[in-house]
Design a protein around this motif. Structure first.
Motif, short mmCIF file in Angstrom:
data_model
loop_
_atom_site.label_atom_id
_atom_site.label_comp_id
_atom_site.label_asym_id
_atom_site.label_seq_id
_atom_site.Cartn_x
_atom_site.Cartn_y
_atom_site.Cartn_z
N GLN A 149 0.08 -82.98 44.09
CA GLN A 149 0.28 -82.06 42.97
C GLN A 149 -0.28 -80.68 43.29
N ALA A 150 -1.44 -80.64 43.92
CA ALA A 150 -2.04 -79.35 44.27
C ALA A 150 -1.15 -78.58 45.25
N SER A 151 -0.56 -79.30 46.21
CA SER A 151 0.31 -78.67 47.18
C SER A 151 1.55 -78.09 46.51
N LEU A 203 1.78 -77.19 43.38
CA LEU A 203 1.36 -76.08 42.53
C LEU A 203 1.18 -74.82 43.37
N ARG A 204 0.58 -74.95 44.53
CA ARG A 204 0.40 -73.79 45.41
C ARG A 204 1.75 -73.21 45.82
N ALA A 205 2.68 -74.08 46.12
CA ALA A 205 4.02 -73.63 46.52
C ALA A 205 4.70 -72.90 45.37
N THR A 206 4.56 -73.43 44.16
CA THR A 206 5.16 -72.79 42.98
C THR A 206 4.54 -71.43 42.73
N LEU A 207 3.23 -71.32 42.85
CA LEU A 207 2.55 -70.05 42.63
C LEU A 207 3.03 -69.00 43.62
N ARG A 208 3.32 -69.41 44.84
CA ARG A 208 3.82 -68.45 45.85
C ARG A 208 5.22 -67.97 45.51
N GLU A 209 5.95 -68.77 44.74
CA GLU A 209 7.33 -68.41 44.39
C GLU A 209 7.40 -67.51 43.15
N ILE A 210 6.34 -67.49 42.35
CA ILE A 210 6.35 -66.72 41.11
C ILE A 210 6.08 -65.25 41.43
N GLY A 211 7.00 -64.39 41.07
CA GLY A 211 6.81 -62.97 41.33
C GLY A 211 6.56 -62.15 40.08
N ASP A 212 6.90 -62.70 38.93
CA ASP A 212 6.78 -61.98 37.66
C ASP A 212 5.64 -62.56 36.85
N PRO A 213 4.67 -61.75 36.45
CA PRO A 213 3.55 -62.28 35.65
C PRO A 213 3.99 -62.92 34.34
N HIS A 214 5.13 -62.49 33.80
CA HIS A 214 5.62 -63.12 32.58
C HIS A 214 5.98 -64.58 32.83
N ASP A 215 6.49 -64.89 34.03
CA ASP A 215 6.78 -66.27 34.39
C ASP A 215 5.49 -67.10 34.38
N LEU A 216 4.44 -66.52 34.95
CA LEU A 216 3.16 -67.22 34.99
C LEU A 216 2.65 -67.47 33.58
N LEU A 217 2.73 -66.47 32.71
CA LEU A 217 2.28 -66.63 31.33
C LEU A 217 3.03 -67.75 30.64
#
Length: 221
Positions: free
Chosen positions: A83-85, A87-101
């Motif tokens: 799961q951690a791996s 999640l790290r991969a997903t975080l690297r793919e997110i470019g827009d802070p709105h997506d993260l929010l």
């Protein structure tokens, strides 16, 4: 001057959803119902700021807090290695802070209260607050309180300290069911401060938070 509440119909219009969906949001606590047919305007504003247009799935609490840890350079050791791996991969793919929010919106549920000034020191001892000063923003002062509280402690805290739910109240409690010892550590990070700032109804504070989240994502990649 706008009132502190909206009818359920006004809420639906503001959110761009049906009245039935607006009622479901109120029933779930995603927005705050203050009386029959009336919703706290501030909770609607916060909900809007935590969403991105579309249907981005939010992460479970333990995953969202794992993302806070990872973006802050810490280990999310409560997550399994797979799961951690991911999640790290997903975080690297997110470019827009709105997506993260959008993904992080379920890390805590927001409740707004008013409190007697004498209760504020005790309340400050119970909660874990982010440090907006890490972003160059002045932290709340005076009668304002904004912080995280264990979900299981909310009812007792409200009853013992005489808190009263009220739209526009200066006491904001963000309740989470995640391990609160870990939460206390994580809210001291700039990442957690940026998340709170990015959902502020103050445009200036919101802008600072979004820029900080964008920078954190850029650095992580």
């Amino acid at each position: 001057m706008a009132s502190d509440f909206l009818t359920i119909e006004e809420t639906a219009s503001t959110l761009g959803v049906s009245t039935r969906h607006a009622r479901r949001l109120a029933d779930s606590g995603a927005i705050i119902r203050i009386a029959r047919g009336l919703v706290d305007r501030g909770s609607v504003d916060r909900y809007l700021q935590s969403q991105r247009r579309g249907r981005t799935r939010s992460w479970a609490e333990h995953t969202a807090w794992g993302a806070v840890a990872i973006l802050s350079g810490q280990d999310a050791d409560w997550l399994g290695s797979t799961q951690a791996s991911r999640l790290r991969a997903t975080l690297r793919e997110i470019g827009d802070p709105h997506d993260l929010l959008a993904r992080m919106r379920d890390r805590a549920r927001v409740h707004t209260f008013v409190a007697h000034r004498a209760a504020l020191p005790r309340l400050q001892e119970l909660i874990a607050s982010t440090h907006l000063g890490l972003l160059g923003i002045s932290d709340a002062t005076g009668g304002s309180v904004d912080g995280y509280l264990g979900e299981a402690e909310l009812d007792t805290t409200v009853r013992t300290l005489g808190l009263r739910a009220e739209p526009g109240g200066t006491v904001i409690l963000r309740t989470t069911g995640f391990d609160f010892d870990r939460v206390r550590d994580l809210v001291t990070t700039a990442t957690a401060a940026a998340l709170d700032a990015a959902t502020s109804t103050d445009p200036r504070v919101r802008g600072v938070g979004l820029r900080a989240l964008g920078k954190a994502l850029e650095v992580y990649r």
